[in-house]
Design a protein around this motif. Structure first.
Motif, PDB file in Angstrom:
ATOM      1  N   SER A 116       0.860  -1.176   0.000  1.00 39.71           N
ATOM      2  CA  SER A 116       0.000   0.000   0.000  1.00 39.71           C
ATOM      3  C   SER A 116       0.898   1.227   0.000  1.00 39.71           C
ATOM      4  N   SER A 117       0.478   2.251  -0.700  1.00 35.81           N
ATOM      5  CA  SER A 117       1.272   3.476  -0.728  1.00 35.81           C
ATOM      6  C   SER A 117       1.005   4.347   0.490  1.00 35.81           C
ATOM      7  N   VAL A 118       0.008   3.988   1.305  1.00 36.29           N
ATOM      8  CA  VAL A 118      -0.379   4.791   2.456  1.00 36.29           C
ATOM      9  C   VAL A 118      -0.197   4.044   3.779  1.00 36.29           C
ATOM     10  N   ILE A 119      -0.546   2.772   3.794  1.00 37.42           N
ATOM     11  CA  ILE A 119      -0.553   1.990   5.029  1.00 37.42           C
ATOM     12  C   ILE A 119       0.632   1.035   5.053  1.00 37.42           C
ATOM     13  N   ARG A 120       1.450   1.156   6.091  1.00 34.70           N
ATOM     14  CA  ARG A 120       2.617   0.287   6.235  1.00 34.70           C
ATOM     15  C   ARG A 120       2.209  -1.096   6.725  1.00 34.70           C
ATOM     16  N   PHE A 121       1.415  -1.135   7.812  1.00 29.72           N
ATOM     17  CA  PHE A 121       0.898  -2.406   8.312  1.00 29.72           C
ATOM     18  C   PHE A 121      -0.270  -2.130   9.242  1.00 29.72           C
ATOM     19  N   PHE A 122      -0.985  -3.189   9.582  1.00 30.99           N
ATOM     20  CA  PHE A 122      -2.059  -3.076  10.561  1.00 30.99           C
ATOM     21  C   PHE A 122      -2.190  -4.410  11.272  1.00 30.99           C
ATOM     22  N   LEU A 167      -7.998  -1.896  16.317  1.00 31.12           N
ATOM     23  CA  LEU A 167      -7.307  -2.024  15.043  1.00 31.12           C
ATOM     24  C   LEU A 167      -6.165  -1.020  15.043  1.00 31.12           C
ATOM     25  N   LYS A 168      -4.930  -1.509  15.065  1.00 30.31           N
ATOM     26  CA  LYS A 168      -3.760  -0.628  14.997  1.00 30.31           C
ATOM     27  C   LYS A 168      -3.358  -0.490  13.543  1.00 30.31           C
ATOM     28  N   VAL A 169      -3.157   0.756  13.127  1.00 30.00           N
ATOM     29  CA  VAL A 169      -2.787   1.037  11.748  1.00 30.00           C
ATOM     30  C   VAL A 169      -1.545   1.912  11.754  1.00 30.00           C
ATOM     31  N   ALA A 170      -0.500   1.449  11.071  1.00 29.85           N
ATOM     32  CA  ALA A 170       0.731   2.219  10.911  1.00 29.85           C
ATOM     33  C   ALA A 170       0.768   2.750   9.484  1.00 29.85           C
ATOM     34  N   PHE A 171       1.008   4.023   9.366  1.00 28.87           N
ATOM     35  CA  PHE A 171       1.045   4.669   8.057  1.00 28.87           C
ATOM     36  C   PHE A 171       2.490   4.854   7.602  1.00 28.87           C
ATOM     37  N   VAL A 172       2.686   4.974   6.306  1.00 31.34           N
ATOM     38  CA  VAL A 172       4.040   5.147   5.783  1.00 31.34           C
ATOM     39  C   VAL A 172       4.651   6.452   6.273  1.00 31.34           C
ATOM     40  N   SER A 173       3.828   7.371   6.724  1.00 33.22           N
ATOM     41  CA  SER A 173       4.317   8.635   7.283  1.00 33.22           C
ATOM     42  C   SER A 173       5.021   8.433   8.620  1.00 33.22           C
ATOM     43  N   GLY A 174       4.814   7.248   9.228  1.00 32.77           N
ATOM     44  CA  GLY A 174       5.385   6.975  10.542  1.00 32.77           C
ATOM     45  C   GLY A 174       4.381   7.103  11.677  1.00 32.77           C
ATOM     46  N   ARG A 175       3.204   7.607  11.380  1.00 35.01           N
ATOM     47  CA  ARG A 175       2.165   7.752  12.407  1.00 35.01           C
ATOM     48  C   ARG A 175       1.538   6.394  12.700  1.00 35.01           C
ATOM     49  N   LEU A 176       1.153   6.187  13.968  1.00 33.19           N
ATOM     50  CA  LEU A 176       0.536   4.943  14.408  1.00 33.19           C
ATOM     51  C   LEU A 176      -0.720   5.286  15.202  1.00 33.19           C
ATOM     52  N   TYR A 177      -1.835   4.713  14.789  1.00 33.39           N
ATOM     53  CA  TYR A 177      -3.115   4.981  15.421  1.00 33.39           C
ATOM     54  C   TYR A 177      -3.778   3.680  15.820  1.00 33.39           C
ATOM     55  N   VAL A 178      -4.603   3.742  16.855  1.00 29.69           N
ATOM     56  CA  VAL A 178      -5.437   2.603  17.218  1.00 29.69           C
ATOM     57  C   VAL A 178      -6.891   3.054  17.089  1.00 29.69           C
ATOM     58  N   ARG A 220      -8.078  -5.452  -1.743  1.00 30.01           N
ATOM     59  CA  ARG A 220      -6.864  -5.203  -2.524  1.00 30.01           C
ATOM     60  C   ARG A 220      -6.346  -3.783  -2.286  1.00 30.01           C
ATOM     61  N   SER A 221      -7.245  -2.826  -2.112  1.00 29.12           N
ATOM     62  CA  SER A 221      -6.839  -1.437  -1.928  1.00 29.12           C
ATOM     63  C   SER A 221      -7.028  -1.032  -0.462  1.00 29.12           C
ATOM     64  N   LYS A 222      -5.963  -1.189   0.312  1.00 28.60           N
ATOM     65  CA  LYS A 222      -6.036  -0.890   1.746  1.00 28.60           C
ATOM     66  C   LYS A 222      -6.367   0.577   1.998  1.00 28.60           C
ATOM     67  N   GLY A 223      -5.724   1.472   1.264  1.00 23.56           N
ATOM     68  CA  GLY A 223      -5.943   2.898   1.468  1.00 23.56           C
ATOM     69  C   GLY A 223      -7.369   3.321   1.176  1.00 23.56           C
TER      70      GLY A 223
END
Length: 70
Positions: free
Chosen positions: A3-9, A18-29, A45-48
């Motif tokens: 994903s170009s936006v989401i690193r992992f979840f 649901l923890k979501v890590a973004f490619v920006s480095g931000r991490l949210y729950v 297929r499209s996480k973003g």
């Protein structure tokens, strides 16, 4: 899960967090996310696009970036 936006979840079914890590480095729950939404997120297929339409602005969230900053 490219994903170009989401690193992992990751999803914790016991707490429905649901923890979501973004490619920006931000991490949210995101709180109280139903298991079927988490499963659909995992399968899409499209996480973003899914995140933007089905999760963002629909669930309460906390920025936990600083908790994991080393």
């Amino acid at each position: 899960m490219p994903s170009s936006v989401i690193r992992f979840f990751c999803y914790a079914p016991d707490t429905r967090d649901l923890k979501v890590a973004f490619v920006s480095g931000r991490l949210y729950v995101y709180e109280d996310v139903p298991p079927e939404v988490a499963a659909a997120f995992r399968e899409t297929r499209s996480k973003g696009a899914f995140f933007n339409h089905e999760i963002r602005d629909r669930y309460a969230y906390r920025d936990i970036t600083q908790e994991y900053a080393g």
